[in-house]
Scaffold this active site. Structure first.
Site, PDB file in Angstrom:
ATOM      1  N   ASP A  18     -15.612   0.601   6.613  1.00  0.00           N
ATOM      2  CA  ASP A  18     -14.643   1.592   6.125  1.00  0.00           C
ATOM      3  C   ASP A  18     -15.269   2.501   5.083  1.00  0.00           C
ATOM      4  OD1 ASP A  18     -11.900   2.702   5.758  1.00  0.00           O
ATOM      5  OD2 ASP A  18     -12.191   1.882   3.745  1.00  0.00           O
ATOM      6  N   LYS A  33      -8.575  -3.047   5.509  1.00  0.00           N
ATOM      7  CA  LYS A  33      -8.761  -3.616   4.164  1.00  0.00           C
ATOM      8  C   LYS A  33      -7.689  -4.655   3.849  1.00  0.00           C
ATOM      9  CE  LYS A  33      -9.060   0.410   1.940  1.00  0.00           C
ATOM     10  NZ  LYS A  33      -9.428   1.547   2.810  1.00  0.00           N
ATOM     11  N   ARG A  89     -15.463  10.883   6.826  1.00  0.00           N
ATOM     12  CA  ARG A  89     -14.217  11.622   7.086  1.00  0.00           C
ATOM     13  C   ARG A  89     -14.015  12.716   6.050  1.00  0.00           C
ATOM     14  NH1 ARG A  89     -10.029   7.259   6.481  1.00  0.00           N
ATOM     15  NH2 ARG A  89      -8.575   8.993   6.580  1.00  0.00           N
ATOM     16  N   HIS A 104       0.851  -1.190   0.000  1.00  0.00           N
ATOM     17  CA  HIS A 104       0.000   0.000   0.000  1.00  0.00           C
ATOM     18  C   HIS A 104       0.884   1.235   0.000  1.00  0.00           C
ATOM     19  CE1 HIS A 104      -3.451   2.602   0.840  1.00  0.00           C
ATOM     20  NE2 HIS A 104      -2.622   3.267   1.636  1.00  0.00           N
TER      21      HIS A 104
END
Length: 474
Positions: free
Chosen positions: A190, A216, A197, A111
């Site tokens: 999420d 995730k 957010r 990531h």
């Protein structure tokens, strides 16, 4: 953490864990009580966090309450245990992937916190597959000035990013890697928190960033995860200290979930490689897969991949892992995996072969922008820096990116550096080529691009590695 299926389990996913029944109702606070508790700076218990995530998943919490809790977390923070619990409960809000037992120890992913010209995944995933890994890379789209891996791949005609669970498993079995979008069944909590957010000014909360990323990846049931945490002018964190704090939280949370997790802290000031924009970045990735790409991109790919191979035990150490990744790229094995991945994800065989051929005319397959504009240097000097953020923001406004989720992008729009850092140039030398359609670059945008070029003398130039630090799991 590898979730192993029983011989009778036919599903690719493990059913959602229903933990609410394990909580004594007398111990559960109401949502307003939970908000007040965090607002007042008190630590949330495991049960408190489970109750909050369960309310998200069941839809029993009001949107305003979700926003209030996120703001309380943003203001008061979370300690490492709270962050780890939030991450775990977010992961368990949906279904968790499981893999064949023979893949134990082989399932890995990476990531990145986002950058300019970051096409690392396009090279790293097939390189890891060529080394024997299984790489179920779940990627995202671009938002703001950072490009998304899925947008880059969709510039290839026919490339399909959405696949069923069975299709993902089949692609991994035959190819070893795939790059796909997140399914609706993975980490549904999420998706709710991420959207909230974005509209409540809490995007930069470290515990919430950690929970979003690691939940995730945890749902992928990985053996090992490497994180490319960027810092600098064009990164989320402008200084090394902020990036290091996030990296520490991410590494800790990943290891808490049973994944061997490490991080690479890398500079994000200029441009990774030379290309910015979806089609142009695919071309540059293909060039590297053919052994002719930029050195800084190869450095990142080898460092991230080498760390993953070392963490899985497939390489004796990071140095040996880097050597294996480098050989997979330079030797052509990774290119063959990329071609096979394209075909497995919907690209016509002839197109895939054309793109991967030695002397490919890329624009016979990829869309080329209608117009190109070369910008030239205003004086003599040494190219000592390029403002990657300025280039990315202009290219974004020209159509290469999106301002909100769901907007289309123009895959042909982008920019490419025509020179390398440290190179001497003379006045009038072209240094940047802008690929555009409509709208055309405005005078203000051209001036912004020209201001991104920083010239100096030989004494001003000092080559710096993109990789600043590697953070290993304990």
């Amino acid at each position: 953490m590898i979730v192993k299926s029983s011989p009778l389990q036919k599903s690719f996913f493990r059913p959602r864990v229903k933990w609410r029944s394990r909580l004594p109702h007398a111990a559960m606070l109401s949502i307003p009580d939970l908000i007040r508790k965090k607002r007042d700076g008190r630590k949330l218990s495991d049960g408190d966090i489970k109750a909050f995530v369960q309310a998200l998943s069941s839809g029993s919490i009001e949107d305003c309450q979700t926003g209030a809790m996120l703001m309380a977390i943003w203001q008061r923070g979370m300690d490492p245990h709270e962050t780890a619990t939030l991450t775990k409960e977010m992961m368990l809000s949906g279904e968790v992937m499981s893999w064949p037992e023979e893949w134990a120890g082989l399932v890995v992913d990476k990531h990145s916190t986002g950058g300019v010209g970051d096409k690392v995944s396009l090279v790293l995933a097939p390189a890891l597959a060529a080394c024997g890994c299984k790489v179920p890379m779940i990627s995202g789209r671009g938002l703001a000035h950072t490009g998304g891996t899925l947008d880059k791949l969709e510039s290839i005609p026919g490339f399909i990013i959405h696949h069923s669970a069975e299709q993902v498993r089949a692609i991994l079995s035959s190819v070893g890697c795939c790059i796909v979008g997140q399914t609706e069944r993975l980490v549904p909590a999420d998706r709710i928190l991420y959207a909230t957010r974005d509209i409540t000014g809490t995007v930069d909360s470290l515990p919430l960033i950690t929970g979003s990323i690691i939940s995730k990846k945890g749902a992928e049931s990985l053996t090992a995860l490497v994180l490319d945490v960027k810092f600098g002018r064009a990164a989320l964190f402008k200084d090394l200290a902020g990036a290091k704090e996030l990296a520490h939280l991410l590494v800790t949370a990943g290891n808490e979930l049973g994944m061997r997790t490490g991080a690479v802290l890398s500079r994000m000031d200029a441009v990774i490689g030379r290309a910015v924009g979806n089609s142009l970045e695919v071309i540059e990735a293909l060039d590297l897969l053919k052994g002719d790409g930029p050195q800084d991109l190869m450095e990142l790919v080898a460092t991230l991949g080498g760390l993953l191979l070392a963490m899985t035990g497939m390489a004796a150490d990071q140095s040996e892992g880097r050597r294996q990744i480098f050989q997979a790229v330079i030797g052509g094995a990774a290119l063959l995996k990329f071609q096979a991945m394209m075909e497995a994800q919907g690209v016509a065989k002839e197109m895939a072969r054309t793109l991967c051929s030695a002397h490919a005319d890329y624009f016979t397959v990829l869309k080329k922008a209608e117009h190109q504009l070369d910008l030239t240097a205003s004086r003599d000097g040494v190219l000592i820096d390029v403002d990657g953020l300025a280039i990315a923001e202009v290219v974004h406004k020209l159509g290469a990116g999106r301002c909100k989720a769901g907007q289309p992008v123009n895959h042909s729009v982008g920019a490419e550096l025509l020179l390398s850092l440290g190179q001497k140039i003379t006045r009038g030398t072209p240094w940047l080529r802008v690929h555009y359609e409509q709208p055309a670059p405005s005078p203000d945008q051209i001036e912004r691009l020209q201001s991104a070029l920083v010239l100096g003398s030989d004494a001003d130039w000092q080559k710096q590695s993109l990789v600043q630090e590697v953070m290993l799991p304990d």
